[in-house]
Design a protein around this motif. Structure first.
Motif, PDB file in Angstrom:
ATOM      1  N   SER A  66      37.841  38.879  44.918  1.00 41.88           N
ATOM      2  CA  SER A  66      37.808  38.809  46.379  1.00 41.88           C
ATOM      3  C   SER A  66      36.919  39.929  46.902  1.00 41.88           C
ATOM      4  O   SER A  66      36.627  40.885  46.182  1.00 41.88           O
ATOM      5  N   PRO A  67      36.487  39.834  48.165  1.00 46.38           N
ATOM      6  CA  PRO A  67      35.606  40.872  48.719  1.00 46.38           C
ATOM      7  C   PRO A  67      36.307  42.220  48.856  1.00 46.38           C
ATOM      8  O   PRO A  67      37.499  42.289  49.158  1.00 46.38           O
ATOM      9  N   CYS A  77      36.726  42.790  44.382  1.00 48.53           N
ATOM     10  CA  CYS A  77      38.007  43.257  43.843  1.00 48.53           C
ATOM     11  C   CYS A  77      38.433  42.301  42.740  1.00 48.53           C
ATOM     12  O   CYS A  77      38.385  41.086  42.907  1.00 48.53           O
ATOM     13  N   VAL A  78      38.854  42.845  41.621  1.00 48.79           N
ATOM     14  CA  VAL A  78      39.430  42.047  40.541  1.00 48.79           C
ATOM     15  C   VAL A  78      40.947  42.134  40.686  1.00 48.79           C
ATOM     16  O   VAL A  78      41.511  43.214  40.685  1.00 48.79           O
ATOM     17  N   GLY A  79      41.585  40.997  40.826  1.00 50.60           N
ATOM     18  CA  GLY A  79      43.031  41.001  40.863  1.00 50.60           C
ATOM     19  C   GLY A  79      43.587  39.907  41.768  1.00 50.60           C
ATOM     20  O   GLY A  79      42.956  39.523  42.735  1.00 50.60           O
ATOM     21  N   PRO A  80      44.708  39.389  41.365  1.00 47.56           N
ATOM     22  CA  PRO A  80      45.416  39.765  40.160  1.00 47.56           C
ATOM     23  C   PRO A  80      44.779  39.176  38.890  1.00 47.56           C
ATOM     24  O   PRO A  80      44.073  38.184  38.950  1.00 47.56           O
ATOM     25  N   LEU A  81      45.061  39.835  37.788  1.00 42.90           N
ATOM     26  CA  LEU A  81      44.779  39.326  36.450  1.00 42.90           C
ATOM     27  C   LEU A  81      46.144  39.133  35.822  1.00 42.90           C
ATOM     28  O   LEU A  81      46.907  40.091  35.699  1.00 42.90           O
ATOM     29  N   ALA A  82      46.485  37.901  35.487  1.00 44.36           N
ATOM     30  CA  ALA A  82      47.838  37.601  35.012  1.00 44.36           C
ATOM     31  C   ALA A  82      47.806  36.625  33.842  1.00 44.36           C
ATOM     32  O   ALA A  82      47.016  35.680  33.835  1.00 44.36           O
ATOM     33  N   GLY A 108      25.409  39.686  43.181  1.00 45.46           N
ATOM     34  CA  GLY A 108      24.583  40.614  43.930  1.00 45.46           C
ATOM     35  C   GLY A 108      25.353  41.717  44.615  1.00 45.46           C
ATOM     36  O   GLY A 108      24.880  42.304  45.584  1.00 45.46           O
ATOM     37  N   ARG A 109      26.541  42.007  44.130  1.00 48.10           N
ATOM     38  CA  ARG A 109      27.350  43.095  44.688  1.00 48.10           C
ATOM     39  C   ARG A 109      27.016  44.385  43.959  1.00 48.10           C
ATOM     40  O   ARG A 109      26.354  44.394  42.926  1.00 48.10           O
ATOM     41  N   ASP A 110      27.509  45.492  44.495  1.00 46.55           N
ATOM     42  CA  ASP A 110      27.243  46.803  43.901  1.00 46.55           C
ATOM     43  C   ASP A 110      28.161  47.125  42.729  1.00 46.55           C
ATOM     44  O   ASP A 110      27.920  48.072  41.991  1.00 46.55           O
ATOM     45  N   GLY A 111      29.230  46.354  42.567  1.00 40.67           N
ATOM     46  CA  GLY A 111      30.157  46.581  41.463  1.00 40.67           C
ATOM     47  C   GLY A 111      31.482  45.898  41.722  1.00 40.67           C
ATOM     48  O   GLY A 111      31.608  45.091  42.653  1.00 40.67           O
ATOM     49  N   VAL A 112      32.457  46.236  40.879  1.00 39.32           N
ATOM     50  CA  VAL A 112      33.805  45.704  41.036  1.00 39.32           C
ATOM     51  C   VAL A 112      34.794  46.857  41.070  1.00 39.32           C
ATOM     52  O   VAL A 112      34.556  47.930  40.506  1.00 39.32           O
ATOM     53  N   VAL A 113      35.901  46.622  41.741  1.00 36.44           N
ATOM     54  CA  VAL A 113      36.934  47.633  41.920  1.00 36.44           C
ATOM     55  C   VAL A 113      38.288  46.972  41.712  1.00 36.44           C
ATOM     56  O   VAL A 113      38.443  45.772  41.945  1.00 36.44           O
ATOM     57  N   LEU A 114      39.243  47.745  41.251  1.00 37.77           N
ATOM     58  CA  LEU A 114      40.600  47.225  41.079  1.00 37.77           C
ATOM     59  C   LEU A 114      41.600  48.362  41.125  1.00 37.77           C
ATOM     60  O   LEU A 114      41.247  49.535  41.070  1.00 37.77           O
ATOM     61  N   GLN A 115      42.838  47.961  41.212  1.00 34.57           N
ATOM     62  CA  GLN A 115      43.951  48.901  41.109  1.00 34.57           C
ATOM     63  C   GLN A 115      44.782  48.423  39.929  1.00 34.57           C
ATOM     64  O   GLN A 115      45.316  47.317  39.951  1.00 34.57           O
ATOM     65  N   LYS A 156      38.213  49.632  50.383  1.00 36.37           N
ATOM     66  CA  LYS A 156      38.886  48.735  51.323  1.00 36.37           C
ATOM     67  C   LYS A 156      38.990  47.378  50.654  1.00 36.37           C
ATOM     68  O   LYS A 156      37.978  46.749  50.330  1.00 36.37           O
ATOM     69  N   PHE A 157      40.241  46.958  50.414  1.00 43.54           N
ATOM     70  CA  PHE A 157      40.497  45.633  49.876  1.00 43.54           C
ATOM     71  C   PHE A 157      40.680  44.654  51.045  1.00 43.54           C
ATOM     72  O   PHE A 157      40.849  45.064  52.186  1.00 43.54           O
TER      73      PHE A 157
END
Length: 163
Positions: A66-67, A77-82, A108-115, A156-157
């Motif tokens: 998701s953005p 954003c990566v998640g959830p991963l289940a 074309g994004r700058d990267g991925v983020v997750l918690q 910011k998620f």
């Protein structure tokens, strides 16, 4: 085990919700909203990608993108991963994450983020970066995998995540 990874299809919603609920059930970091995240992202038009892992026609795992932003940079954003408990530790999550990261790089994004778990996600190249902050609960679990440059700023998620 012959595993197929595909994009979610119409009619997969209940199975995905069940996989997420069962994967996080009883975990100390889980909350009652985990199983509702994918539905919420889908309903908000913010589900960039939803991949499912299928064995013998049954969905056993799922990952969503998701953005998100880190400062002014556009991230996913990566998640959830289940993964269903009886299929965990068999490479299903790794396969899903590999596919998701491959697709994420094409967006074309700058990267991925997750918690998430620091030990688990570090195997994919995620790391805690001191210049990246998060105002919500669990800031110590925020990790990034930049595709371009060094990230800096507040994460910011999507509002569906409650942050």
């Amino acid at each position: 085990m012959k595993l197929k990874i595909r994009q979610e299809a119409e009619g997969d919603e209940a199975a995905i919700k069940d996989v997420v609920a069962r994967a996080f059930e009883g975990k100390p970091y889980a909350d009652e909203n985990d199983a509702k995240l994918v539905d919420g992202l889908r309903d908000a038009g913010a589900l960039v990608l939803s991949l499912v892992a299928v064995v013998k026609g049954k969905i056993i795992g799922q990952v969503a993108l998701s953005p998100a932003t880190v400062g002014d940079a556009k991230y996913l954003c990566v998640g959830p991963l289940a993964v269903l408990p009886d299929h965990q530790r068999k490479g299903v999550g790794t396969a899903l994450m590999g596919h998701a990261l491959g697709v994420a790089q094409m967006y074309g994004r700058d990267g991925v983020v997750l918690q998430g778990d620091l030990n688990y996600y570090s195997r994919f190249g995620f790391e805690v970066v001191p210049t990246v902050t998060y105002a919500g609960d669990g800031a110590e679990y925020i990790q990034v995998l930049p595709f371009n440059g060094t990230p800096s700023g507040e994460v910011k998620f999507h509002p569906v995540f409650g942050g």
